[in-house]
Design a protein around this motif. Sequence first.
Motif, PDB file in Angstrom:
ATOM      1  N   LYS A  14      -1.560 -14.820  23.950  1.00 30.84           N
ATOM      2  CA  LYS A  14      -2.279 -14.614  22.669  1.00 30.84           C
ATOM      3  C   LYS A  14      -1.626 -15.426  21.549  1.00 30.84           C
ATOM      4  CE  LYS A  14      -5.626 -11.695  23.610  1.00 30.84           C
ATOM      5  NZ  LYS A  14      -5.797 -12.223  24.956  1.00 30.84           N
ATOM      6  N   THR A  15      -0.302 -15.515  21.586  1.00 28.76           N
ATOM      7  CA  THR A  15       0.419 -16.289  20.569  1.00 28.76           C
ATOM      8  C   THR A  15       0.038 -17.766  20.666  1.00 28.76           C
ATOM      9  OG1 THR A  15       2.238 -14.721  20.668  1.00 28.76           O
ATOM     10  CG2 THR A  15       2.742 -16.876  19.721  1.00 28.76           C
ATOM     11  N   LEU A  16       0.039 -18.253  21.894  1.00 26.65           N
ATOM     12  CA  LEU A  16      -0.342 -19.645  22.133  1.00 26.65           C
ATOM     13  C   LEU A  16      -1.772 -19.890  21.632  1.00 26.65           C
ATOM     14  CD1 LEU A  16       1.312 -21.860  23.647  1.00 26.65           C
ATOM     15  CD2 LEU A  16      -0.157 -21.450  25.609  1.00 26.65           C
ATOM     16  N   GLU A  17      -2.670 -19.008  22.016  1.00 25.78           N
ATOM     17  CA  GLU A  17      -4.082 -19.157  21.634  1.00 25.78           C
ATOM     18  C   GLU A  17      -4.227 -19.168  20.112  1.00 25.78           C
ATOM     19  OE1 GLU A  17      -6.065 -15.928  23.597  1.00 25.78           O
ATOM     20  OE2 GLU A  17      -5.928 -16.866  25.584  1.00 25.78           O
ATOM     21  N   TYR A  18      -3.600 -18.186  19.464  1.00 23.75           N
ATOM     22  CA  TYR A  18      -3.758 -18.047  18.010  1.00 23.75           C
ATOM     23  C   TYR A  18      -3.322 -19.315  17.286  1.00 23.75           C
ATOM     24  CZ  TYR A  18      -2.898 -16.504  13.243  1.00 23.75           C
ATOM     25  OH  TYR A  18      -2.894 -16.421  11.870  1.00 23.75           O
ATOM     26  N   HIS A  19      -2.130 -19.793  17.617  1.00 25.01           N
ATOM     27  CA  HIS A  19      -1.590 -20.933  16.861  1.00 25.01           C
ATOM     28  C   HIS A  19      -2.301 -22.248  17.202  1.00 25.01           C
ATOM     29  CE1 HIS A  19       1.538 -18.877  14.647  1.00 25.01           C
ATOM     30  NE2 HIS A  19       1.740 -18.135  15.721  1.00 25.01           N
TER      31      HIS A  19
END
Length: 562
Positions: free
Chosen positions: A278-283
Motif C-alpha cells: 500500500k505504501t508503494l502504491e500510494y507514493h
Amino acid sequence: MYILGIWDGHDSGAAVIKDNEILVAINEERLTRRKLEINFPKKSVEACLKYLNLGPSDISEIAVSTSDPAKTLARIVPSTKEEYYLIRRRKKDLTYLNYQKKRFKYKLTELSPNRITTFLSKKIVQKELDKIGFANYSLSVIDHHISHIAAAAFCSDFKECLVITLDGLGDGVSGTVNIFKDKKLKKVSTISAKDSFGIFFEHVTNLMNMRELEDEGKVMALADYAYPIADKDNPLMEFFKTEDLTIKAKYSSLDMFQKLKKILWRFPSEQFANMAQKTLEYHIIKLIKNAIADTGLKKIALSGGVASNVKVNMMIRNLPECEECFVFPHMGDGGLAMGAAMYRNYELNKITNYKFESVAFGLEYSNEVIENELKRTNLTYTKSPNPEKETAELINQGNIVLWFQGRMEYGPRALGSRSILALPDNLNIKDELNLKLKKRVWYQPFCPTILLEDASTVLEDYNGHPDHFMTMAYKVRDEFKQKLIGVINIDGSCRPQLLADNNSKYVRLLKEIKTLTGYGVLLNTSFNIHGEPLVCSPKDAIDTFISTGIKYLIIGDLIVTQ
Ligand SMILES: [Fe+2]
C-alpha cells in the motif's frame, strides 16, 4: 551498423540491434543454467554472434551500462559479487561477518560514478571483450537509468510520453522522471539512491525471509491476504514523502531496515506485506499524478525493477488521467544490455523506435537438433500433422503439457515459446503443478494467456490497449472467475498475457482451445522447475521433461510422451 549491448551484473546478458531492429537478446542464466547469473555475459555474447552468423570483427560499437563505485569494485574483485550473490539467494549463511558485508554493500551502492570508476570499469570490460576476440571497436559506458529509460521509451511505440524509471538503485540514482517528445529525451526529475522505493521493498522481502531481487512478487501476492488497514494507520506510509516530482525517504537505507524490522515484530507477515504494498502504491501513484499534471503527458512508459509490481502498474493504467501505459517487459537490470545498446543507437543514429510486438528474441533450434537430442533418450515421439490441434485436445482432457517452440523469450516471463500449459479452471491442476514442478508458495497464483479477441469478454478493466507481456494486473469479470479459478488472485485479479493474432503456433493453439472450451484462455507458466532458469535448449527441455514425469512434451511438431 550492429550495436552490441552488454550487462555484466545481476541477471547479466547481451543484445544486438541494428537500425531499428532488435536482432537477438539473451541473458546469461539461460546458458549457464544458474538463475539470475551475475558473471560476465561471455556465453550470451558468443551465442548472439553465432545466432547472427557474425564474428567479433563485425561489431564496431559496444555499449555497457553502469560504472558506479560498487559496480566497479565488483568488476575489479568478482569474488565480492559472487559472495553477495550467494548470500542474497540464501545459499550461504548470514553470519555476522556476512551481515556486515551486506551493510557495507548498501552504503557503497548509493555512491555515484566518477571519472575514475568509469575509466576503470571501461578498462575491465574491455579486457573481457578482448578475451572473446573483439579488437576494433568503440566501447561506450551508458548510465544505468538512461539504459532503463531508452528501453522503455523506444519500445513503447509512443510518439510522446512520460518515461518513469523506479528501481533499486544504479549509478547513484533510484528513479527518474523524463519527457520523451520530438524524438528527444529530457530528464525532469532524479530520485536519489538514498530515497529508493526498490530498496524499501527489497528490505521488506528480506525481512520476510524471502530472496531480495527475486521474491518481491511473492510479497505483493501475500499482501492480498491481509485485513484492510487505513492509510493513516499504516506505519510504513511515513517512510517516504512525495512532493511534486521528488521522493524523500525518512531514513537512511540501513536505518530503514532496522525500523522495518521493529514494525514487522508487531504485525503478522501478510499484514506487513500489505502495508508495504500500500505504501508503494500510494507514493508511486502520487508521483505519477504529479508528473501527468506537470507535463500534460498522459502516456506513460515504465522501467526499472519496481515496475515489476503488476498491481502498481494496474493502478497506473486505470488512473483516469492516464491514457496508456507501457511497461518494458524486461524491466529489471536483466534488460540493461538492450537499453544500453538502444541509447548508443540513439546517440549515433537518432533511432528512437523499435518494432516490439513480441519478445521472442532468444535462440531457436532446428528440427535436426531437436531430433538428435530425442534420439539419445528412450522417449517415444511422433510427428504431428497438426500439433496445435493435438495439443489442445490433450490439454482439454486435463493434461499438463510442456510446450517448446521457436525462439526463446527475452525477460522473466514465459510467453508461449517455453511454457507449461494447462486448463485455467482446475484447482487440482494447480496443486499438481506446484507439487511436481513449481513449488510455489500457496498464495502465489499462476497466470493466464488470453486471446486478445477475448480480452474484453474476460477482463473488466481492459481498455483497448493490450499488454502482451504479463506486466500488469487486470480484474477478471465475475462470470469468468470460476472458469479462471486456477489463474486468479484472491482479489479477483490476474496477470494475463494478451495474445495478439499473429498466426503463430501459440495463437493457433489458443484458437483450438477456444473451439473446445468456448474461450481462448490457458494457464501459462514458465517451462522450468523450481529454482532453475527458463529452459533454453532442447536438451534443457528434455531433461526437465524427464525429471518431472509430466506425460507430454510438444517440441516443434513432435509430440513426445513418457
Ligand atoms: Fe536498475
